[in-house]
Enzyme design. Structure first.
Site, mmCIF file in Angstrom:
data_model
loop_
_atom_site.group_PDB
_atom_site.id
_atom_site.type_symbol
_atom_site.label_atom_id
_atom_site.label_comp_id
_atom_site.label_asym_id
_atom_site.label_seq_id
_atom_site.Cartn_x
_atom_site.Cartn_y
_atom_site.Cartn_z
ATOM 1 C CB CYS A 70 -0.554 -2.191 14.197
ATOM 2 S SG CYS A 70 0.244 -2.577 12.659
ATOM 3 C CD GLU A 91 -2.755 0.974 2.611
ATOM 4 O OE1 GLU A 91 -2.325 0.278 3.565
ATOM 5 O OE2 GLU A 91 -3.792 1.651 2.686
ATOM 6 C CD GLU A 108 -15.334 -0.782 11.906
ATOM 7 O OE1 GLU A 108 -16.467 -0.815 12.431
ATOM 8 O OE2 GLU A 108 -14.529 0.138 12.104
ATOM 9 C CE LYS A 141 -4.223 -4.806 18.790
ATOM 10 N NZ LYS A 141 -4.334 -4.562 17.349
#
Lengths: 674, 174
Positions: free
Chosen positions: A299, A282, A366, A358
């Protein structure tokens, strides 16, 4: 203050070596004075009064806020200081819910520990009669105000290191509490769930929301296949919970998980290698097109929420790659499940993470496959240690076991994701391998390593010198972003990790989570990487095979469907609208966004213009004009909501036009209707 | 038309948005709104680029700030030691009873009066002391004398209302 000379501590002569306060000096002398509110990385607060010492000239002082002076005679262990310390603890306990046995912090609570250490054997005061409600609204953090001792560690951590200021003191005297803005629920404010407040909280007032029971239930449910992934920073920290220090305990974790009944134990490193490959491609694509640079890494879920709330205009710059955790979950539910002939909901994916955010990330809507979440439960390092303890496993005696295949293999480049700079180094290794061919040996990219808040480096790729930045801690991130925005610095790629030192210093890591501990963990990670045969992501045969088999290549439509994502601007605080004019319940409702993005683009002037125009045209009475906090369309000028239609790109310059075209006609229409 | 919002921005700008001026800003804003509404505090935090929790912390620390709406007339009954022993309590109760304040509330439903106690006004020689809207000091009060003062305010207000029945948005803080 003198930065040199000598003073006497409990009869020992000690040299002053530039210490800012007596406490540091006393601790260097081997006397580990207890404190609640002192953290060397935060400002000095001087509230807990546990570090009281007697001095010859100044009498009784708090060591943390007293500069050392030459010739000072300090006594730390007198009848008076011992009595006072005990009294301080006793008074703190009087205001503290003392249901210790059932507290999730029990055994790791500093208050409990110090009460025992200092010999507090009874609390002569009654208990607090009123129980305050717990805040359970956040997916990651639980606040129990009944256990707060008002040390302010969380307040200063969030403000000074993370630059967020979610917590602050409110009210005064005996009514003082640590709370959010307007005492709102944690899920209604801008908290990014990094959990740094939890890691400095000495008691059970702020704890991680536990998902242990959820995981036990799945393990004991024969219809569910429990698949576990382990993040890099966990394996160098979990040992600390069992007295092993910051050493690699990967094999023991795998063995322990198999012993408690987990079906497959895989490695997040597998997904981290996928992340590097996707993200690097990317990045190279953006470089070729020269668009959306610098690229920001994606991340860290704390950073993502931060960016969505505070820098929505940068969202196109954030890599669209899912985090390794979510790539792993998606791959398991979408592809690996098929291998086992299972439906997504029959697979129960557990992540073991150093991270509290997390938990929030896993619950983002999503990240689902056919309605089932890609990651079903997230356990922190501390939580998995607790599970091993619950199962009475002698962790230190476990014989090492290896990860299962195929999702259990990762390169050293994935391993170093656990330390700040690791993602960037991993990208450098991949790109070097890609452009240099098979002959490229080991690439250790040292400038991005270490605990420094902002690190910069430069590499040459295809004759172009790329400027790279690595940042850890959100306070540092804000600094770097303002440098980028002001044009003071230009970068092509930026790695952001919310927690100081990167994931090794995550909010889910064991206590003590300070720079020393983080440095040790990071050191162990690099040590492991040094002997790792697979050095670059492309050395990982299984990842290469997975890309071919499942996606038919890298960075294509398939990968974009399965392991990429999108971001949305997000409001920082939920609350009532701001009433600009008092014509309540009129047919035409106009709300102008007053969130920071819009405010900075002149939202105030837009409101003023609307208000003036409405008055001049004599229609003020037919218009309900409000200010509102964030319509979540932050990327494009001031947003205005007119009767539930959101118009973006309004500016003080075109406000008159918008009013003429969008508002005036509606006023006419609605009034003729009436 | 209400211009409070513009006034709010003016106040912040007049202090250059400096964080060290937060208390002064809150004081001036409270003068406008008679209290500090949540959304106004959020706006101040946004405009000054500080955390709303910090603004909330300052606003709740000082008793001079109120986060709930107050009446047009704020009656402060001193309950410091001197006033207390000279009968501040009966005065406080009499006011609450006369204004029919619901239990637990300190402001009348019509937003005309707020009755609160204050620890010491520093005028112990005049005990018991009652202050209305910060500048109207009543010394050596009795329940009767203070109810008389309230009555005067009520009739003055009625007169005003009859005179200017068309005028709206009156919110001057005397």
């Amino acid at each position: 203050m003198s930065s040199n000379g000598k003073l006497t501590i409990d009869g020992l002569e000690i040299e002053i070596r530039g210490e800012k306060n007596l406490l540091e000096l006393i601790r260097r002398a081997g006397i580990n004075l207890p404190t609640f509110c002192y953290h060397s990385e935060l400002s000095v607060y001087g509230a807990c009064r546990l570090c009281l010492v007697e001095t010859d000239k100044m009498g009784l002082v708090a060591a943390c806020s007293t500069p050392p002076q030459e010739g000072m005679i300090v006594k730390t262990n007198t009848l008076r200081t011992r009595r006072l310390r005990k009294m301080v603890i006793e008074l703190l306990l009087a205001n503290h819910e003392r249901e210790c046995t059932t507290c999730s912090r029990s055994g790791r609570c500093k208050l409990q520990l110090l009460a025992q250490q200092l010999g507090v054997k009874e609390v002569r005061f009654g208990k607090r009669d009123k129980k305050l409600p717990l805040d359970l609204t956040s997916p990651a953090i639980v606040k129990d105000p009944n256990k707060c001792i008002l040390c302010g560690d969380c307040v200063r951590m969030c403000k000074e290191v993370q630059g967020l200021g979610i917590w602050d003191f409110a009210h005064r005297g005996s009514k003082t509490v640590v709370t959010t803005a307007f005492n709102k629920e944690l899920s209604d404010v801008a908290c990014v769930n990094c959990g740094q407040c939890v890691s400095v909280c000495p008691t059970g007032a702020l704890t991680v929301k536990s998902e242990i029971d959820k995981v036990w239930n799945a393990i004991h449910n024969p219809d569910q296949t429990v698949v576990v992934q382990i993040a890099p920073a966990v394996r160098v920290a979990l040992g600390e919970e069992f007295g092993l220090g910051a050493e690699d305990v990967t094999g023991k974790i795998v063995a322990g998980l198999k012993l408690i009944g987990v079906d497959r134990v895989f490695d997040t490193l597998f997904a981290a290698d996928m992340t590097t490959i996707e993200e690097s491609n990317e990045f190279l694509e953006r470089l070729a097109k020269n668009e959306n640079l610098p690229i920001f890494t994606s991340c860290c879920p704390g950073w993502i929420k931060y960016c969505e709330q505070f820098h929505a205009e940068l969202l196109p710059n954030v890599s669209s790659c899912r985090s390794p955790q979510q790539m792993f979950g998606s791959v398991v539910k979408k592809y690996y499940a098929k291998k086992l002939d299972k439906r997504p909901e029959e697979m129960f994916v557990v992540s073991i993470m150093p991270c509290v955010a997390k938990k929030f990330e896993a619950q983002r809507p999503e990240f689902t496959t056919e309605g089932a979440p890609d990651v079903d439960a997230v356990l922190t390092t501390v939580e998995i240690a607790r599970m091993f303890k619950e199962a009475s496993i002698d962790f230190t005696a476990l014989a090492n076991k290896a990860f299962d295949n195929p999702l259990g293999v990762g390169s050293g480049a994935a391993l170093i994701f656990g330390a700040s700079g690791g993602v960037m180094e991993s990208v450098v290794r991949y790109v070097a391998g890609l452009t240099g061919g098979d002959e490229v040996g080991r690439i250790d990219f040292l400038p991005v390593r270490g605990m420094e808040g902002i690190k910069t480096a430069s590499v040459e790729v295809n004759g172009r010198a790329l400027q790279l930045a690595v940042v850890n801690g959100l306070g540092n991130t804000e600094k770097l972003i303002s440098m980028i925005k002001s044009g003071e610095a230009t970068f092509d790629a930026v790695e952001v990790m919310s927690c100081p030192g990167g994931c090794v210093g995550g909010g889910g890591q064991p206590d003590i989570n300070d720079t020393v501990a983080r440095t040790r963990r990071a050191g162990e990670i690099y040590e492991m990487d040094r002997v790792q045969q697979l050095h670059k992501p492309q050395d990982n045969y299984f990842v290469g095979k997975a890309f071919e088999e499942w996606f038919g290549g890298v960075n294509n439509q398939e990968t974009h469907h399965a392991i990429h994502t999108t971001y949305v601007p997000r409001r920082r605080i939920n609350g009532k609208p701001f009433i600009v004019n008092d014509s309540r319940s009129q047919p035409l409702r106009v709300s102008v966004c007053l969130g920071t993005g819009c405010y900075l683009r002149g939202a105030y002037d837009v409101i003023k213009e609307f208000n003036d125009l409405a008055e001049n045209q004599g229609i003020a009475g037919q218009l309900e004009l409000n200010g509102t906090f964030c319509l979540e369309k932050c990327d494009n000028g001031v947003s205005v909501n007119i009767n539930d239609e959101i118009i973006t790109g309004v500016s003080p310059e075109n406000a008159g036009e918008v009013f003429k075209n969008k508002i005036s006609p509606l006023v006419g229409k609605t009034s003729t209707k009436l | 038309m209400d211009r409070k919002f513009e006034r709010l921005q003016e106040i912040i700008e007049s202090h250059g948005g400096r964080v060290s001026h937060l208390i002064a800003i809150l004081q001036e804003v409270q003068e406008e709104y008679r209290y500090l509404p949540e959304e106004v505090l959020t706006y101040i935090a946004t405009a000054m680029n500080i955390s709303p929790a910090t603004v909330y912390g300052v606003a709740t620390f000082y008793t001079q700030f109120s986060l709930i709406p107050k009446g047009k007339y704020v009656i402060r009954v001193c309950d410091g030691t001197a006033c207390h022993v000279r009968g501040a309590e009966p005065i406080h109760f009499a006011l609450r009873e006369d204004l029919a304040l619901p239990k637990g509330d300190s402001t009348t439903p019509d937003m005309q009066f707020t009755v609160e106690t204050v620890s010491c006004l520093g005028a112990c020689g005049l005990a018991p002391v009652v202050v209305i809207n910060g500048d109207e000091v009543h010394g050596q009060t009795t329940p009767e004398s203070i109810l008389g003062a309230v009555k005067k305010i009520v009739s003055r207000e009625q007169l005003k209302e009859n005179k200017n029945s068309s005028e709206t948005g009156c919110c001057q803080n005397a």
